[in-house]
Design an enzyme around this catalytic site. Sequence first.
Site, PDB file in Angstrom:
ATOM      1  N   GLN A 237       0.836  -1.206   0.000  1.00 11.76           N
ATOM      2  CA  GLN A 237       0.000   0.000   0.000  1.00 11.76           C
ATOM      3  C   GLN A 237       0.874   1.260   0.000  1.00 11.76           C
ATOM      4  O   GLN A 237       0.401   2.335  -0.319  1.00 11.76           O
ATOM      5  CB  GLN A 237      -0.915   0.005   1.228  1.00 11.76           C
ATOM      6  N   ARG A 384      -9.405  -0.356   7.280  1.00 10.28           N
ATOM      7  CA  ARG A 384     -10.301   0.637   6.670  1.00 10.28           C
ATOM      8  C   ARG A 384     -10.651   1.719   7.687  1.00 10.28           C
ATOM      9  O   ARG A 384     -11.816   1.977   8.003  1.00 10.28           O
ATOM     10  CB  ARG A 384     -11.558  -0.028   6.156  1.00 10.28           C
ATOM     11  N   CYS A 385      -9.607   2.334   8.196  1.00  7.83           N
ATOM     12  CA  CYS A 385      -9.804   3.286   9.280  1.00  7.83           C
ATOM     13  C   CYS A 385      -8.551   4.118   9.401  1.00  7.83           C
ATOM     14  O   CYS A 385      -7.478   3.666   9.065  1.00  7.83           O
ATOM     15  CB  CYS A 385     -10.075   2.481  10.545  1.00  7.83           C
ATOM     16  N   GLU A 760     -13.062   5.116   4.268  1.00  4.50           N
ATOM     17  CA  GLU A 760     -13.221   4.360   5.501  1.00  4.50           C
ATOM     18  C   GLU A 760     -14.443   4.767   6.307  1.00  4.50           C
ATOM     19  O   GLU A 760     -14.823   4.069   7.250  1.00  4.50           O
ATOM     20  CB  GLU A 760     -11.975   4.516   6.349  1.00  4.50           C
TER      21      GLU A 760
END
Length: 806
Positions: A237, A384-385, A760
């Site tokens: 990522q 996802r945060c 997110e």
Amino acid sequence: MNDMTPTREQREAALEGMGCKRKRVEDIRFTQGKGQYVDDLKLPGMVFGDFVRSPYAHAKVTKIDASEALKLPGVIAVLTAEDLKGVNLAWMPTLAGDVQMVLADGKVLYQNQEVAFVVAENRYIADDAIQLVEVEYEELPVLTDPFKSLDEDAPVLRPDLDGKMEGAHGPRKHHNHIFTWEVGDKDETSRAFSEADVTVKEMISYHRTHPSPLETCQCVASMDKVKGELTVWGTFQAPHVIRTVASLLSTIPEHKIHVIAPDIGGGFGNKVGAYPGYICSIVASIVTGVPVKWVEDRMENLSTTSFARDYHMTTEIAAKNDGTVTGLKVHVLADHGGFDACADPSKWPAGFFNIVTGSYDFPTAHLEVDGVYTNKAPGGVAYRCSFRVTEAAYCIERGMDILAQKLGMDPADLRIKNFVKPEQFPYQSALGWEYDSGDYHTAMHKAMDTIGYRELRAEQKAKQEAFNRGETREIMGIGVSFFTEIVGAGPSKNCDILGVAMFDSAEIRVHPTGSVISRMGTKSQGQGHETTWAQIIATEIGIPADDIMVEEGDTDTAPYGLGTYGSRSTPVAGAAIALAARKIRNKAQMIAAHMLEVSEYDLEWDVDGFQVKGNPQARKSMKEIAWAAYHAPPQGIEPGLEAVSYYDPPNMTYPFGAYFCVMDIDVDTGVAKTRRFYALDDCGTRINPMIIEGQVHGGLTEAFAIAMGQEIRYDETGNVMGASFMDFFIPTAVETPHWETDHTVTPSPHHPIGAKGVGESPNVGGVPAFSNAVNDAFQFLGSTHIQMPHDAWRIWQAAKDLGAHG
Ligand code: CDP
């Protein structure tokens, strides 16, 4: 102008710029099986690596004997910690300032920990060889309960830290203690509590879960010994950060390392960090001189490469009788597993958890986080945060419901009473953040009107009465969640990763024919960057999005950037893209002025070119200007049309949303059915409404999974439960509810295009909405708080404990 001349609206539509529901261009290859993922890579002479892993959660490793494995035809090498010590890589630094074993160095700290790395001609031989590596273990007492980790007699998990009472984030108070992180005004908060009319206190746990992307973590490392160059293809990522870390660890100069992240099948935070698989593949390629591929299987992914959450949050709120909140106190016990490998910016051991005051105007607050070691896998990634924001949102959103219950107030009304007001922005929170913009009241009222909130409450009351009369076995819950996020890490003054400041970048090149190639420091894992980044450029420089190619993930060609996670791409790289495009437009203006023989100040921008003010017929389109930039550049102006921008944001962005979940629960079976789920998001300027909707659908599905069943659990001997999709809840289309989406638009005042992140938000806001729905359903039976995850068994158990089974 003749009849064929396109109108302004037609020219605008042709660009497919910001605001357009442009179809995802990357899907052409994804939907036809033409994506190029790491595992698609096949290099001449490539061999395969796989791990011998520990069956024990805590044990000494007294012997590793690879002799039988090495006799198996096709086995090339077996690496152990002893081999890695020769290149100083038996341990590696973590993003959180700790160190982590690459391969077991004398002991193991969690089940499935990497013990040895087998390199063989193919995966099957490697797998057979793993069975032949003889490892002797001496079992040690196992610690899986974080609440027992600081007991006096708790087993020592990290003898390497023996006597070290100072960690990366300050003093350590016990052999299993990592850090204490404290924010806010303790005395003022205590005073607020002593003067409060009403206080509530609850231990709210956010259980351990896992991002579980469809594609697991994997890489191919290839050392070219002749050129002295290392190429690593991986599911990264943040490819640039991986290259910098690889250079620092290997001492290979950074320009001789090529890191390439091809197509990625979902990341959700799982693919931010560096894992033993990457290090071992690189070392194995250096040793063998051939490319080495490593691909995790599903169980390895779920049980070793990172986890998420595992926060145990003792939450206290002080309030007046009328519901006005006056203070917030939170203590978090953070279970980090065997090593502190949290993926947070360096200075933030609990990420941005201090956004825990949420959307409410708390005059004072105090937060303390204690990180502890246990015999569990390391990680602590932002699933996802944005770095513990989802834990914070869950904490305050459950807390507000619990307070509403105690006060006998409606939970939506309690929230509205305490919202930060529009005129308070930019708003200074009690725990140190400056919220950039927001209009919470408008969003909440729109959401409540749309779902018919008051009518639903009336229906719920009638159902409760019917239940009490014994006429139905079904109860109804209405989950309210109003979240504020903090995304876009980050201003370099606040955030760095291993010393590299957190900015982002974009490079745009306009070719002579007016087509464009652009490269960014971000890396899409399914978010649709190839589609949306082109839309920003299209609007800014008036070239159709279809003529703009977006490329990410190759450190040789992309400008240095900090990657994609925590919804930082739009707030940071999105700004860099707009600013690079504006540099191009500024140069184009000078060229157009020369072409039209006017001063550049006499020109104005008009959709896809410059026109003379007051004389729109005298105009040059961006395509004409691009040709001129290469064909006949004006004297004194450099030929070409390209720009680079590195953007260091002045602040983060604060998206928000109002989510409502309506749930029907059968108390006799524990089965919960989501009747309606409504999600209103405000992410400022919307680049692509269709992609935003897709992001919200995906994030809500994850939120549903987490709240309603997904969990990585350990038994008391440290066996990891839930490490396969048989046990780990991944919702299919059958279980997934229907999503209703909506929006308001409150632009960010400091972002060049006013956009905030969105990816997110649905995970952050969705989890409390589901959990509040379950809890809300049981309130009338005397329940205050039921811990997640709310699978049917636990709901059934809660109903039984509350006497609902009769
Ligand atoms: O960092 P990440 O890409 O995961 O998250 P993001 O910045 O929230 O963006 C996710 C996707 O939504 C990207 O394709 C964005 O361009 C798009 N988006 C949008 O269209 N409008 C916004 N205001 C925010 C994001």
